[in-house]
Motif scaffolding. Structure first.
Motif, short mmCIF file in Angstrom:
data_model
loop_
_atom_site.label_atom_id
_atom_site.label_comp_id
_atom_site.label_asym_id
_atom_site.label_seq_id
_atom_site.Cartn_x
_atom_site.Cartn_y
_atom_site.Cartn_z
N ALA A 45 1.02 -1.28 -0.13
CA ALA A 45 -0.16 -0.07 -0.62
C ALA A 45 1.12 1.44 0.21
O ALA A 45 0.84 2.10 -0.46
CB ALA A 45 -0.86 -0.10 1.09
N ASP A 46 1.66 1.61 1.17
CA ASP A 46 2.37 2.55 0.67
C ASP A 46 3.44 2.33 -0.68
O ASP A 46 3.23 3.72 -0.90
CB ASP A 46 4.21 1.79 1.60
N SER A 47 3.92 1.46 -1.20
CA SER A 47 4.55 1.97 -2.26
C SER A 47 3.39 2.17 -3.68
O SER A 47 3.99 2.84 -3.84
CB SER A 47 5.02 0.93 -3.11
N SER B 245 8.86 7.68 -6.97
CA SER B 245 8.78 6.05 -6.88
C SER B 245 9.10 5.54 -5.01
O SER B 245 9.85 5.90 -4.08
CB SER B 245 10.58 5.89 -7.02
N PRO B 246 8.62 4.11 -5.03
CA PRO B 246 9.15 3.30 -3.78
C PRO B 246 10.69 3.66 -3.40
O PRO B 246 9.94 3.29 -2.17
CB PRO B 246 8.31 2.26 -3.89
N SER C 11 11.56 1.34 -10.27
CA SER C 11 10.45 0.51 -9.37
C SER C 11 8.72 0.77 -9.40
O SER C 11 8.03 2.28 -9.42
CB SER C 11 11.24 0.77 -7.76
N GLY C 12 8.27 -0.01 -9.03
CA GLY C 12 6.87 0.02 -9.10
C GLY C 12 6.18 -1.40 -10.13
O GLY C 12 4.55 -1.65 -10.32
N LEU C 13 6.69 -1.84 -11.10
CA LEU C 13 6.57 -2.98 -12.32
C LEU C 13 5.21 -2.52 -12.51
O LEU C 13 5.24 -1.52 -13.19
CB LEU C 13 6.70 -3.92 -11.13
N GLY C 14 3.68 -3.22 -12.10
CA GLY C 14 2.27 -3.20 -12.70
C GLY C 14 1.45 -1.71 -12.65
O GLY C 14 1.00 -1.14 -13.64
N ILE D 13 10.78 -19.43 -11.58
CA ILE D 13 10.77 -18.56 -11.89
C ILE D 13 10.27 -17.61 -11.96
O ILE D 13 8.89 -17.55 -11.17
CB ILE D 13 10.38 -19.17 -13.54
N GLY D 14 11.04 -16.44 -11.68
CA GLY D 14 10.51 -15.00 -11.05
C GLY D 14 10.45 -14.83 -9.56
O GLY D 14 11.28 -15.70 -8.86
N VAL D 15 9.84 -13.76 -9.15
CA VAL D 15 10.15 -13.50 -7.70
C VAL D 15 8.48 -13.10 -7.05
O VAL D 15 7.77 -12.28 -7.54
CB VAL D 15 10.78 -12.69 -7.26
N VAL D 16 8.12 -13.00 -5.29
CA VAL D 16 7.21 -12.20 -5.16
C VAL D 16 7.66 -11.90 -3.97
O VAL D 16 8.65 -11.46 -4.02
CB VAL D 16 6.08 -14.02 -5.02
N HIS D 17 6.20 -11.32 -3.37
CA HIS D 17 6.59 -10.72 -2.04
C HIS D 17 7.18 -9.60 -2.24
O HIS D 17 6.55 -8.75 -3.13
CB HIS D 17 7.81 -11.51 -0.64
N ASN D 18 8.22 -8.98 -2.12
CA ASN D 18 8.76 -7.63 -3.41
C ASN D 18 7.97 -6.10 -2.58
O ASN D 18 8.19 -6.00 -3.65
CB ASN D 18 8.96 -8.13 -4.70
N ALA D 19 7.83 -6.44 -1.32
CA ALA D 19 6.66 -5.13 -1.35
C ALA D 19 7.32 -3.63 -1.95
O ALA D 19 6.41 -2.51 -2.34
CB ALA D 19 6.36 -5.37 -0.60
N LEU D 20 8.96 -3.41 -2.62
CA LEU D 20 9.11 -2.21 -2.58
C LEU D 20 8.92 -2.37 -4.46
O LEU D 20 9.65 -1.13 -5.35
CB LEU D 20 10.45 -1.88 -2.25
#
Length: 575
Positions: A94-96, A105-106, A157-160, A498-505
C-alpha cells in the motif's frame, strides 16, 4: 466478513462453479483497471487490517491444519509466518502504491551502496525506528542485477502499477501446503506486480485455512478481483487448462512444475528432454530445493557453539521441517577445532527439540527413504534423521532430493579458511539442488579479518537469498525483500523457480537478497563488535515464550506504540 459463516472448506469446487467464478473475475479485472492508484492502496491497507482483525482465527485454523496443540510455544511459528507476514507485506505494498500515486518512486527513501562485482545494493531493512528496535541487529540488502544503478532501480520500481490500466488477465495461483501466508502473499503479488485478477486454489493440506484466507482477502474478493477455491489435482488442472486463464503461479516442487509444463510419465520426460512445452501460458514459480548452512571457522566460543547449534536445529525443524528453505545440508570445516562438539551439540538440539505431528503427507516415508539411501544415517528422537560423514564428492540423494521432512545431512569440507570458503561455495552451487536460500554462520571478527575474501564468497553464492548469521526465513518475513530462486532458471532447468514474489517495494531486475543477523544474542553480542538487543529469536524452536512474543508482535503491528514494543521485548527476553 464473519469467517465462521463463510462456505465449508471441505467441499471441492465444482467445474461449473469454477467457470462461473472465472467469468466474475474477468469483470473484477475490468474494475481493477478503472481504479485510481490511491483506491488500490486503500484496498491493500484494508487487506492488512482484515488480516490483523482475524489473526487469532487464522492461527487457530493453522493449528488445526497442522495438528498443533494451541498451548505449544510452537504456535509462535503460525503467528509470524501467517498474519504477521501478510499484514506487513500488504501494508508496504500500500505504501508503494501511495508513493506512485504521488508521483514518487517507492525507492525514494531507500539508501544504496556499492556491492561486490560492480553491483548496487539497496538497503531495504531496517526502514523505521520500530524495525531497529524490534529486529535489532538484523538488516537486508537487495542486490540489483549487475550494471544497474540505484537510479535505474528507482525509475523502474512499481512494476505493473507504473501502467495501472494495462491489466494482464486471470492468474491461477496454486497455493502451498506448508506455510499459511504463502498463498495470500503470492495472490497479492500477482494482483499488484502484474495487474492480474487471481483465482487462488488452496492446497488440500490447507483446507482448514479456507475461511481465514477469505477473511484476509475479503476486500479484494468483494471487488471481484480475487476468488479462493478448494479441491485436488483435477480442480488445478481445469483452471490451468481453461481458456480464460492467462498465467499460472505455483509454489511447490520442481516435479509439480514439470508436470504442469511438460506433462507426466514417460511422455512428460520426453517432452522436457526435447524442450517441447505442453502448456503455453506464462508461469512463475517458487520451488524450494536443498538448502545449505555453511559454518565459517574462527573465534567461536563454547556458548557460540550451543547457540548456533540451536540455530541450525531451528532451520531444519521449524514447521516440522516442511519449509522450502529448511536447512538440509550442514557444511563444516573438516579440521575445525570445534567440529566434534558442534556436531554433537547439533544432534542434541535436534533430539531435544519439541515433538510435533508429521502433518505433511508422505513425511514418514521420505524420512525412511533417506535412512535407507545413506549408510551413515542414524535416527534421532521423534523420527528425525542425521546423515553424517559425507564428503563434497559423494554421490548421495541428500544433495539432490529435497526431503521436505526432518532430515539433516552433514558434509565435511577440507581446507584453510580462504580455500575452505572457495570449496564450500563450489560445493553448494554445483552439487546441491535448487537456488532458493543459503545460510552462513561466521563470527563478525572473522568476517572482518577475511575482508574481501568473505565478500567474494558471498558474491559467489548463487542463491536468491543469502543469510549471514541469520536464517533465510528472515528474508521471507521481510516484506521489502524479493523472494525467489537465483535468476537464470528456465522451463527445462527450473531450479528453485522463475520470478520473485513478496517484493513490496516492487523492485525490478534483482539478483539476490543478503540478510545479516547478530552472531550472538543480546548482551553477548557486545563482545563481537556487532551490538544487538535481540534475545533468542522468537522463531527458534527452543524458544519457550515464542507464542506469546509472536502474538504480541502481531498486536504491535496492528497498533504500534512503546508500551506494546516493551511487551514484545519483555516476552522475548523471557524466551
Amino acid at each position: 466478513m464473519d469467517p465462521v459463516m463463510s462456505p465449508t472448506a471441505s467441499t471441492p469446487t465444482s467445474t461449473g462453479t469454477l467457470d462461473a467464478t472465472l467469468d466474475g473475475l474477468a469483470e473484477g479485472e475490468r474494475r481493477w483497471a478503472g481504479l485510481p492508484l490511491i483506491a488500490r492502496g486503500q484496498l491493500l491497507r484494508d487487506v492488512a487490517a482484515a488480516t490483523l482483525e482475524h489473526a487469532q482465527f487464522w492461527v487457530e485454523s493453522a493449528c488445526r491444519a497442522k495438528s498443533l496443540e494451541r498451548s505449544s510455544p510452537l504456535v509462535g511459528e503460525e503467528w509470524l509466518s501467517g498474519p504477521y507476514a501478510v499484514a506487513t507485506n500488504a501494508a508496504m505494498l500500500a505504501d508503494s502504491i501511495d508513493a506512485l500515486a504521488r508521483g514518487v518512486s517507492p525507492l525514494s527513501d531507500v539508501r544504496s551502496s556499492p556491492a561486490p562485482g560492480g553491483r548496487t545494493a539497496l538497503h531495504v531493512f531496517p526502514r523505521t525506528t520500530w524495525d531497529r528496535v524490534l529486529m535489532s541487529g538484523f538488516s537486508a540488502d537487495v542486490w540489483l542485477s549487475r550494471g544497474l544503478t540505484a537510479a535505474d532501480a528507482a525509475s523502474a520500481s512499481g512494476l505493473g502499477q507504473l501502467k495501472p490500466r494495462e491489466t494482464r488477465g486471470i492468474s491461477v495461483v496454486l497455493g502451498a501446503g506448508n506455510i499459511t501466508s504463502i498463498a495470500v502473499l503470492d495472490t497479492l503479488y500477482e494482483v499488484v506486480a502484474s495487474n492480474r485478477a487471481v483465482i487462488l486454489k488452496l492446497n488440500p493440506v490447507m483446507d482448514e485455512m479456507y475461511d481465514a484466507t477469505r477473511a484476509a482477502l475479503a476486500p479484494l474478493i468483494d471487488l471481484g478481483l480475487v476468488q479462493v477455491v478448494t479441491g485436488g489435482i483435477d480442480v488445478g488442472a481445469h483452471l490451468i487448462e481453461h481458456p480464460d486463464t492467462a498465467h499460472v503461479h505455483i509454489t511447490g516442487s520442481s516435479v509439480s512444475h514439470d508436470a504442469i509444463v511438460f506433462g507426466t510419465g514417460l511422455d512428460g520426460a520426453r517432452r522436457k528432454a526435447a524442450g517441447d512445452v505442453r502448456m503455453t501460458k506464462s508461469i512463475t514459480s517458487e520451488l524450494g530445493g536443498v538448502s545449505p548452512v555453511i559454518v565459517v571457522p574462527g573465534g567461536w566460543s563454547r556458548r557460540d557453539v550451543r547457540f548456533q547449534a540451536e540455530h541450525v536445529a531451528t532451520q531444519r525443524l521449524h514447521n516440522g521441517g516442511y519449509n522450502c528453505i529448511a536447512a538440509q545440508v550442514l557444511v563444516v570445516p573438516q579440521d575445525w577445532e570445534h567440529k566434534g562438539v558442534f556436531l554433537a551439540t547439533v544432534r542434541e538440539e535436534i533430539d531435544s527439540a519439541p515433538a510435533r505431528a508429521a502433518y505433511y503427507p508422505g513425511s514418514d516415508d521420505r524420512v525412511q527413504a533417506a535412512r535407507r539411501a545413506h549408510p551413515t544415517a542414524s535416527e534421532c528422537q521423534n523420527g528425525r534423521i542425521v546423515i553424517e560423514s559425507l564428503r563434497p564428492g559423494d554421490d548421495v540423494d541428500a544433495f539432490h532430493v529435497e526431503y521436505f521432512s526432518p532430515v539433516l545431512a552433514i558434509v565435511e569440507v577440507p581446507g584453510e579458511p580462504s580455500d575452505y570458503l572457495t570449496a564450500a561455495a563450489a560445493f553448494v552451487n554445483d552439487r546441491l539442488a535448487g537456488t532458493l536460500g543459503a545460510n552462513v554462520l561466521v563470527h563478525p571478527r572473522t568476517r572482518r579479518r577475511l575482508g574481501v575474501t568473505f565478500d567474494d564468497f558471498i558474491e559467489a553464492l548463487r542463491f536468491g537469498t543469502v543469510a549471514i548469521n541469520a536464517w533465510t526465513a528472515v528474508g521471507y518475513l521481510t516484506a521489502a525483500a524479493p523472494w525467489g530462486g537465483y535468476p537464470g532458471a528456465s522451463l527445462t532447468r527450473v531450479e528453485s523457480g522463475i520470478g520473485v514474489v513478496h517484493n513490496a517495494l516492487l523492485i525490478d531486475q534483482t539478483e539476490k537478497t543478503v540478510v545479516t543477523g547478530p552472531f550472538r544474542p543480546l548482551v553477548r553480542s557486545l563482545g563481537t563488535g556487532q551490538s544487538s538487543l535481540m534475545p533468542k529469536p522468537a522463531w527458534f524452536v527452543t524458544n519457550r515464550t515464542a507464542a506469546t512474543t509472536a502474538r504480541r508482535l502481531v498486536a504491535f503491528v496492528a497498533k504500534p506504540g512503546w508500551s506494546r514494543a516493551v511487551a514484545v521485548f519483555w516476552s522475548a527476553v523471557r524466551g
